[in-house]
Design a protein around this motif. Structure first.
Motif, PDB file in Angstrom:
ATOM      1  N   GLN A 131       0.831  -1.200   0.000  1.00 55.66           N
ATOM      2  CA  GLN A 131       0.000   0.000   0.000  1.00 55.66           C
ATOM      3  C   GLN A 131       0.871   1.258   0.000  1.00 55.66           C
ATOM      4  O   GLN A 131       2.055   1.222   0.339  1.00 55.66           O
ATOM      5  N   THR A 132       0.256   2.374  -0.376  1.00 55.63           N
ATOM      6  CA  THR A 132       0.986   3.644  -0.401  1.00 55.63           C
ATOM      7  C   THR A 132       1.231   4.144   1.017  1.00 55.63           C
ATOM      8  O   THR A 132       0.288   4.301   1.793  1.00 55.63           O
ATOM      9  N   ARG A 133       2.496   4.352   1.335  1.00 54.05           N
ATOM     10  CA  ARG A 133       2.832   4.823   2.675  1.00 54.05           C
ATOM     11  C   ARG A 133       2.398   6.279   2.850  1.00 54.05           C
ATOM     12  O   ARG A 133       2.532   7.101   1.936  1.00 54.05           O
ATOM     13  N   ALA A 134       1.918   6.607   4.044  1.00 50.28           N
ATOM     14  CA  ALA A 134       1.545   7.984   4.338  1.00 50.28           C
ATOM     15  C   ALA A 134       2.789   8.847   4.492  1.00 50.28           C
ATOM     16  O   ALA A 134       3.851   8.383   4.914  1.00 50.28           O
ATOM     17  N   SER A 135       2.650  10.097   4.139  1.00 49.69           N
ATOM     18  CA  SER A 135       3.709  11.077   4.347  1.00 49.69           C
ATOM     19  C   SER A 135       3.084  12.336   4.932  1.00 49.69           C
ATOM     20  O   SER A 135       1.867  12.526   4.896  1.00 49.69           O
ATOM     21  N   VAL A 136       3.929  13.197   5.461  1.00 48.22           N
ATOM     22  CA  VAL A 136       3.466  14.399   6.144  1.00 48.22           C
ATOM     23  C   VAL A 136       4.206  15.607   5.596  1.00 48.22           C
ATOM     24  O   VAL A 136       5.443  15.605   5.507  1.00 48.22           O
ATOM     25  N   ALA A 137       3.463  16.634   5.258  1.00 47.61           N
ATOM     26  CA  ALA A 137       4.047  17.888   4.789  1.00 47.61           C
ATOM     27  C   ALA A 137       4.310  18.816   5.967  1.00 47.61           C
ATOM     28  O   ALA A 137       3.630  18.752   6.997  1.00 47.61           O
ATOM     29  N   LEU A 138       5.289  19.671   5.828  1.00 45.52           N
ATOM     30  CA  LEU A 138       5.550  20.701   6.837  1.00 45.52           C
ATOM     31  C   LEU A 138       4.516  21.805   6.646  1.00 45.52           C
ATOM     32  O   LEU A 138       4.772  22.833   6.032  1.00 45.52           O
ATOM     33  N   SER A 139       3.330  21.581   7.185  1.00 44.25           N
ATOM     34  CA  SER A 139       2.196  22.454   6.891  1.00 44.25           C
ATOM     35  C   SER A 139       2.145  23.701   7.759  1.00 44.25           C
ATOM     36  O   SER A 139       1.599  24.726   7.347  1.00 44.25           O
ATOM     37  N   HIS A 140       2.695  23.632   8.959  1.00 46.62           N
ATOM     38  CA  HIS A 140       2.624  24.793   9.856  1.00 46.62           C
ATOM     39  C   HIS A 140       3.810  24.787  10.827  1.00 46.62           C
ATOM     40  O   HIS A 140       3.677  24.433  11.990  1.00 46.62           O
ATOM     41  N   PRO A 141       4.987  25.158  10.329  1.00 45.32           N
ATOM     42  CA  PRO A 141       6.172  25.153  11.191  1.00 45.32           C
ATOM     43  C   PRO A 141       6.010  26.077  12.391  1.00 45.32           C
ATOM     44  O   PRO A 141       5.808  27.281  12.229  1.00 45.32           O
ATOM     45  N   GLU A 142       6.094  25.491  13.586  1.00 41.83           N
ATOM     46  CA  GLU A 142       5.901  26.245  14.821  1.00 41.83           C
ATOM     47  C   GLU A 142       7.139  26.219  15.715  1.00 41.83           C
ATOM     48  O   GLU A 142       7.416  27.192  16.411  1.00 41.83           O
ATOM     49  N   THR A 143       7.860  25.079  15.719  1.00 45.94           N
ATOM     50  CA  THR A 143       9.008  24.916  16.616  1.00 45.94           C
ATOM     51  C   THR A 143      10.223  24.455  15.832  1.00 45.94           C
ATOM     52  O   THR A 143      10.138  23.506  15.054  1.00 45.94           O
ATOM     53  N   LEU A 144      11.335  25.124  16.040  1.00 44.30           N
ATOM     54  CA  LEU A 144      12.611  24.624  15.548  1.00 44.30           C
ATOM     55  C   LEU A 144      13.432  24.223  16.759  1.00 44.30           C
ATOM     56  O   LEU A 144      13.686  25.032  17.654  1.00 44.30           O
ATOM     57  N   TRP A 145      13.807  22.945  16.792  1.00 39.29           N
ATOM     58  CA  TRP A 145      14.594  22.397  17.886  1.00 39.29           C
ATOM     59  C   TRP A 145      16.074  22.443  17.548  1.00 39.29           C
ATOM     60  O   TRP A 145      16.464  22.211  16.404  1.00 39.29           O
TER      61      TRP A 145
END
Length: 317
Positions: free
Chosen positions: A24-38
Motif C-alpha cells: 500500500q501507499t505509505r503515508a507522508s506528512v508535509a511541513l504544513s505549519h512550522p511552529e518549533t525549531l529544535w
C-alpha cells in the motif's frame, strides 16, 4: 550508535519510503505549519539514564555542541523562509553542558521567539555561570522562557532507579532555585511503571504542592508523560488510507510543525532532521538548510506509527 529502523516484530516493514510491506501507499506528512525549531545542543550529559532514547551520557559526543553562530544562522533562515516559528526548543543531552547555552538562548529571544529548554536541572544548570546567565536573560524575557524539567517519576526511588542515586534530590534543588527566581517550569515524566495516567498525575500533584511548584499536573502540556520508546514493538505501518480510518489529519504529527538541528561528530556543518525522536536514523536527515527541510516526510519508522499517529488506536481497517 543507534541505527535500528525496525525490530524483529516488524520484520519486512518500514523498508520502502513509499510503499508498505503489503504494497500500500505509505503515508507522508508535509511541513504544513512550522511552529518549533529544535536545536540539539549535543549528546553529552552529566548522567547516564537507564533508558535514554538518544543514548546521552558523559562520554557520548555523537552529536557535538552547537555554537551560537550556528544557531544564529538558522534563525536567519527562519526569517528568510518566512517560517511562522513561535518557539525555539533546546534539547540534548543536557543543554547546560554546552558552554554557549545562554548565548544561544539569547539569540533566539532577540529574534522574537519563545524559548523552551529541556534540562534535568542538576549541576550543569546550577553552575554559577549558568544561573547568572539565566537571571540575566530573565531581566528582559522572563515571560518568554520555559524550562521543561526531566522528572521521570514523582517518587525519589523510581526517579533514581532511572537516573542514579541522588538524582531526584539534585533535580528538586534545581527546581527550587527556578521557583524562587520566578522561572516558568513544566515537567517531563515517564510511564515506565504501569501506573494509570490518573495515578501518575496525582503523584505529581502531591509533589508540586509539597514544594510550591506552580505546575499543572492535569495539563498534558505542563506535565508531559512519555511512554517508553521500544523500536522492537509490533506496530502497523501507516498508509494514506489511515487518515480517514483513524479520523486524523496529516497536519497532526510533529513533523508537520517542527524540525530539529543537530551537528554530527566530524561533520563540517549542522544538519536538519525531520523528527526529534530519531536523531540517528539517516533516512530522516533532510539536508543542511531549512529549504531542504521543507520537503514531505515519509512515515517510515515504528515511532511514526506508535507515537505520532496511532496513540493506541489501530488503522487496520
Amino acid at each position: 550508535m543507534k541505527d535500528v529502523v525496525a525490530g524483529p516484530a516488524n520484520s519486512g516493514k518500514f523498508q520502502d519510503p513509499n510503499v508498505t510491506a503489503d504494497g500500500q501507499t505509505r503515508a507522508s506528512v508535509a511541513l504544513s505549519h512550522p511552529e518549533t525549531l529544535w536545536f540539539n545542543t549535543g549528546t553529552l550529559c552529566n548522567i547516564e539514564c537507564a533508558n535514554c532514547y538518544i543514548l546521552s551520557s558523559p562520554s557520548n559526543d555523537a552529536l557535538v555542541y552547537l555554537s551560537e553562530s550556528e544557531v544564529r544562522d538558522y534563525l536567519a533562515q527562519i526569517t528568510a523562509r518566512g517560517w511562522p516559528i513561535t518557539e525555539i526548543g533546546f534539547t540534548g543531552g543536557e543543554p547546560f553542558m554546552n558552554p554557549e547555552m545562554i548565548a544561544m538562548a539569547r539569540a533566539a529571544l532577540e529574534a522574537g521567539h519563545e524559548v523552551l529548554i529541556l534540562t534535568n536541572a542538576m549541576r550543569p544548570m546550577m553552575r554559577k555561570s549558568m544561573r547568572a546567565g539565566l537571571l540575566d536573560l530573565a531581566k528582559d524575557w522572563r515571560d518568554k522562557i520555559t524550562l521543561r524539567i526531566s522528572l521521570d517519576h514523582w517518587s525519589e526511588a523510581r526517579h533514581d532507579e532511572e537516573r542514579g542515586k541522588d538524582a531526584f534530590k539534585r533535580t528538586i534543588e534545581g527546581m527550587q532555585w527556578l521557583r524562587d527566581n520566578g522561572f516558568s517550569m513544566t515537567v517531563a515524566g515517564r510511564t515506565v511503571w504501569g501506573e494509570s495516567d490518573a495515578q501518575s498525575r496525582e503523584g505529581y500533584r502531591r509533589l508540586y504542592a509539597e514544594h510550591g511548584f506552580d505546575i499543572d499536573a492535569d495539563d498534558p502540556a505542563a506535565t508531559v508523560l512519555f511512554p517508553e520508546m521500544d523500536e522492537t514493538a509490533e506496530v502497523p505501518e501507516i498508509t494514506t488510507a489511515c487518515w480517514d480510518i483513524l479520523g486524523k489529519s496529516p497536519s497532526e504529527p510533529m513533523c508537520a510543525s517542527s524540525r530539529m538541528v543537530v551537528k554530527r561528530k566530524g561533520a563540517e556543518k549542522p544538519a536538519v532532521l525531520a523528527c526529534t525522536l530519531l536523531p540517528y536514523a539517516p533516512e530522516f536527515e533532510m539536508g543542511e538548510t531549512l529549504v531542504e527541510a521543507e520537503r514531505d516526510v515519509a512515515l517510515n519508522h515504528p515511532h511514526c506509527a506508535k507515537f505520532c499517529v496511532l496513540g493506541g488506536a489501530s488503522c487496520s481497517g
